[in-house]
Design a protein around this motif. Structure first.
Motif, PDB file in Angstrom:
ATOM      1  N   VAL A  14       7.670 -64.354 -42.651  1.00 37.04           N
ATOM      2  CA  VAL A  14       6.819 -65.571 -42.245  1.00 37.04           C
ATOM      3  C   VAL A  14       5.529 -65.487 -42.935  1.00 37.04           C
ATOM      4  O   VAL A  14       4.791 -66.455 -43.073  1.00 37.04           O
ATOM      5  CB  VAL A  14       6.737 -65.032 -40.596  1.00 37.04           C
ATOM      6  CG1 VAL A  14       5.487 -66.093 -40.144  1.00 37.04           C
ATOM      7  CG2 VAL A  14       8.036 -65.685 -40.125  1.00 37.04           C
ATOM      8  N   ASN A  15       5.165 -64.112 -43.382  1.00 35.62           N
ATOM      9  CA  ASN A  15       3.916 -64.013 -44.208  1.00 35.62           C
ATOM     10  C   ASN A  15       3.670 -64.786 -45.340  1.00 35.62           C
ATOM     11  O   ASN A  15       2.895 -65.438 -45.778  1.00 35.62           O
ATOM     12  CB  ASN A  15       3.528 -62.556 -44.198  1.00 35.62           C
ATOM     13  CG  ASN A  15       2.061 -62.340 -44.709  1.00 35.62           C
ATOM     14  OD1 ASN A  15       1.112 -62.829 -44.149  1.00 35.62           O
ATOM     15  ND2 ASN A  15       2.170 -61.517 -46.065  1.00 35.62           N
ATOM     16  N   ASP A  16       4.974 -64.789 -45.753  1.00 36.06           N
ATOM     17  CA  ASP A  16       5.229 -65.488 -47.239  1.00 36.06           C
ATOM     18  C   ASP A  16       5.075 -66.992 -47.005  1.00 36.06           C
ATOM     19  O   ASP A  16       4.346 -67.684 -47.744  1.00 36.06           O
ATOM     20  CB  ASP A  16       6.556 -65.474 -48.154  1.00 36.06           C
ATOM     21  CG  ASP A  16       6.768 -64.160 -48.381  1.00 36.06           C
ATOM     22  OD1 ASP A  16       5.963 -63.294 -48.602  1.00 36.06           O
ATOM     23  OD2 ASP A  16       8.123 -63.520 -48.500  1.00 36.06           O
ATOM     24  N   LEU A  17       5.467 -67.444 -45.792  1.00 33.98           N
ATOM     25  CA  LEU A  17       5.187 -68.946 -45.456  1.00 33.98           C
ATOM     26  C   LEU A  17       3.699 -69.094 -45.232  1.00 33.98           C
ATOM     27  O   LEU A  17       3.068 -70.222 -45.875  1.00 33.98           O
ATOM     28  CB  LEU A  17       6.107 -69.024 -44.275  1.00 33.98           C
ATOM     29  CG  LEU A  17       6.131 -70.645 -43.844  1.00 33.98           C
ATOM     30  CD1 LEU A  17       6.740 -71.463 -44.657  1.00 33.98           C
ATOM     31  CD2 LEU A  17       6.586 -70.565 -42.242  1.00 33.98           C
ATOM     32  N   VAL A  18       3.103 -68.436 -44.410  1.00 33.01           N
ATOM     33  CA  VAL A  18       1.599 -68.413 -44.306  1.00 33.01           C
ATOM     34  C   VAL A  18       0.986 -68.603 -45.895  1.00 33.01           C
ATOM     35  O   VAL A  18       0.299 -69.280 -45.945  1.00 33.01           O
ATOM     36  CB  VAL A  18       1.056 -67.299 -43.444  1.00 33.01           C
ATOM     37  CG1 VAL A  18      -0.443 -67.514 -43.280  1.00 33.01           C
ATOM     38  CG2 VAL A  18       1.787 -67.649 -42.121  1.00 33.01           C
ATOM     39  N   MET A  19       1.250 -67.569 -46.537  1.00 38.71           N
ATOM     40  CA  MET A  19       0.402 -67.284 -47.821  1.00 38.71           C
ATOM     41  C   MET A  19       0.815 -68.765 -48.790  1.00 38.71           C
ATOM     42  O   MET A  19      -0.219 -69.026 -49.629  1.00 38.71           O
ATOM     43  CB  MET A  19       0.871 -65.983 -48.703  1.00 38.71           C
ATOM     44  CG  MET A  19       0.531 -64.846 -48.005  1.00 38.71           C
ATOM     45  SD  MET A  19      -1.162 -64.838 -47.653  1.00 38.71           S
ATOM     46  CE  MET A  19      -1.453 -63.745 -49.335  1.00 38.71           C
ATOM     47  N   ASP A  20       2.021 -69.017 -48.591  1.00 44.79           N
ATOM     48  CA  ASP A  20       2.402 -70.316 -49.309  1.00 44.79           C
ATOM     49  C   ASP A  20       1.251 -71.570 -49.045  1.00 44.79           C
ATOM     50  O   ASP A  20       1.007 -72.187 -49.933  1.00 44.79           O
ATOM     51  CB  ASP A  20       3.886 -70.698 -49.166  1.00 44.79           C
ATOM     52  CG  ASP A  20       4.237 -71.973 -50.225  1.00 44.79           C
ATOM     53  OD1 ASP A  20       3.978 -71.828 -51.525  1.00 44.79           O
ATOM     54  OD2 ASP A  20       5.036 -72.714 -49.771  1.00 44.79           O
ATOM     55  N   VAL A  21       1.398 -71.934 -47.884  1.00 43.00           N
ATOM     56  CA  VAL A  21       0.347 -72.817 -47.139  1.00 43.00           C
ATOM     57  C   VAL A  21      -1.100 -72.565 -47.480  1.00 43.00           C
ATOM     58  O   VAL A  21      -1.717 -73.411 -47.869  1.00 43.00           O
ATOM     59  CB  VAL A  21       0.542 -73.018 -45.741  1.00 43.00           C
ATOM     60  CG1 VAL A  21      -0.467 -74.046 -45.248  1.00 43.00           C
ATOM     61  CG2 VAL A  21       1.929 -73.601 -45.301  1.00 43.00           C
ATOM     62  N   ARG A  22      -1.407 -71.464 -47.621  1.00 47.05           N
ATOM     63  CA  ARG A  22      -2.664 -71.075 -48.038  1.00 47.05           C
ATOM     64  C   ARG A  22      -3.042 -71.331 -49.233  1.00 47.05           C
ATOM     65  O   ARG A  22      -4.156 -71.820 -49.533  1.00 47.05           O
ATOM     66  CB  ARG A  22      -2.827 -69.425 -47.797  1.00 47.05           C
ATOM     67  CG  ARG A  22      -4.387 -69.062 -47.912  1.00 47.05           C
ATOM     68  CD  ARG A  22      -4.679 -67.455 -47.825  1.00 47.05           C
ATOM     69  NE  ARG A  22      -4.468 -67.057 -46.410  1.00 47.05           N
ATOM     70  CZ  ARG A  22      -4.559 -65.705 -46.182  1.00 47.05           C
ATOM     71  NH1 ARG A  22      -4.783 -64.806 -47.090  1.00 47.05           N
ATOM     72  NH2 ARG A  22      -4.516 -65.337 -45.002  1.00 47.05           N
ATOM     73  N   SER A  23      -2.163 -70.940 -50.110  1.00 45.41           N
ATOM     74  CA  SER A  23      -2.258 -71.406 -51.710  1.00 45.41           C
ATOM     75  C   SER A  23      -2.138 -72.962 -51.805  1.00 45.41           C
ATOM     76  O   SER A  23      -3.039 -73.383 -52.905  1.00 45.41           O
ATOM     77  CB  SER A  23      -1.326 -70.656 -52.342  1.00 45.41           C
ATOM     78  OG  SER A  23      -0.094 -71.190 -52.436  1.00 45.41           O
ATOM     79  N   ARG A  24      -1.504 -73.681 -50.986  1.00 45.54           N
ATOM     80  CA  ARG A  24      -1.445 -75.219 -51.153  1.00 45.54           C
ATOM     81  C   ARG A  24      -2.603 -75.752 -50.674  1.00 45.54           C
ATOM     82  O   ARG A  24      -3.050 -76.671 -51.461  1.00 45.54           O
ATOM     83  CB  ARG A  24      -0.263 -75.506 -50.505  1.00 45.54           C
ATOM     84  CG  ARG A  24       1.255 -75.387 -51.226  1.00 45.54           C
ATOM     85  CD  ARG A  24       2.089 -75.969 -50.071  1.00 45.54           C
ATOM     86  NE  ARG A  24       3.428 -75.797 -50.628  1.00 45.54           N
ATOM     87  CZ  ARG A  24       4.085 -76.790 -51.576  1.00 45.54           C
ATOM     88  NH1 ARG A  24       3.922 -77.888 -51.589  1.00 45.54           N
ATOM     89  NH2 ARG A  24       5.354 -76.410 -52.151  1.00 45.54           N
ATOM     90  N   VAL A  25      -3.158 -75.438 -49.447  1.00 46.60           N
ATOM     91  CA  VAL A  25      -4.370 -76.076 -48.900  1.00 46.60           C
ATOM     92  C   VAL A  25      -5.666 -75.908 -49.666  1.00 46.60           C
ATOM     93  O   VAL A  25      -6.692 -76.233 -49.488  1.00 46.60           O
ATOM     94  CB  VAL A  25      -4.067 -76.027 -47.307  1.00 46.60           C
ATOM     95  CG1 VAL A  25      -3.032 -76.983 -46.818  1.00 46.60           C
ATOM     96  CG2 VAL A  25      -4.503 -74.810 -47.000  1.00 46.60           C
ATOM     97  N   GLY A  26      -5.646 -74.510 -49.966  1.00 46.26           N
ATOM     98  CA  GLY A  26      -6.875 -74.069 -50.942  1.00 46.26           C
ATOM     99  C   GLY A  26      -7.855 -73.483 -49.887  1.00 46.26           C
ATOM    100  O   GLY A  26      -9.006 -73.216 -49.981  1.00 46.26           O
TER     101      GLY A  26
END
Length: 166
Positions: free
Chosen positions: A139-151
């Motif tokens: 789940v943390n990977d998912l959050v980090m992925d969205v964090r990198s996508r939205v900036g």
């Protein structure tokens, strides 16, 4: 030389800009997989740098499982209301609410678990659990992925799970 179709495919997979996608493809010898890995690594490095920024906006997402016997509510925060309205952010919140309903975590992360907790963090900590739709990621990977996508900094603030009779 990367083709326009390859650049578009890489952008769709990673959310990277045109020039970033082109440079990554050039550096990887037009290999989509290694270019995607390089962009994700770069994005996660940038995302880690954003972790200390204040998150005062966001959304509360609710999920009620079929049969209306289990429900979950999750608060996900970000830096701006603009990001809170994006499809990526809304999808993240929905997926997190489904994760809470399905896996019944007790704590947000290992820091929130009591010292005498004997169960593995993968069982009881939301951010350490395997994501229900893709068990190869946490789940943390998912959050980090969205964090990198939205900036922006994105974080899970809190959650609650309700089960009929629990």
């Amino acid at each position: 030389m990367p083709t326009t179709a390859d650049i578009k495919t890489l952008r769709d997979r990673t959310g990277a800009g045109i020039m970033d996608a082109k440079r990554a493809l050039e550096a990887s010898g037009d290999d989509l997989e290694s270019a995607e890995a390089a962009l994700r690594e770069k994005g996660l490095a940038q995302a880690a740098a954003k972790a200390g920024r204040a998150t005062t906006e966001g959304i509360v997402e609710c999920y009620v499982h079929a049969g209306s016997r289990i429900g979950a509510m999750v608060e996900v925060n970000c830096e701006t209301d603009f990001v809170a309205r994006t499809p990526e952010f809304k999808d993240l919140a929905h997926n997190l609410a489904m994760q809470v309903a399905a896996m019944a975590p007790l704590y947000l992360d290992e820091a929130g678990a009591p010292e005498d907790e004997t169960r593995a963090p993968e069982e009881v900590c939301l951010l350490s659990q395997a994501f229900i739709r893709d068990p190869s990621r946490t789940v943390n990977d998912l959050v980090m992925d969205v964090r990198s996508r939205v900036g922006e900094n994105v974080r899970v603030a809190r959650f609650a799970r309700f089960g009929l009779g629990e």
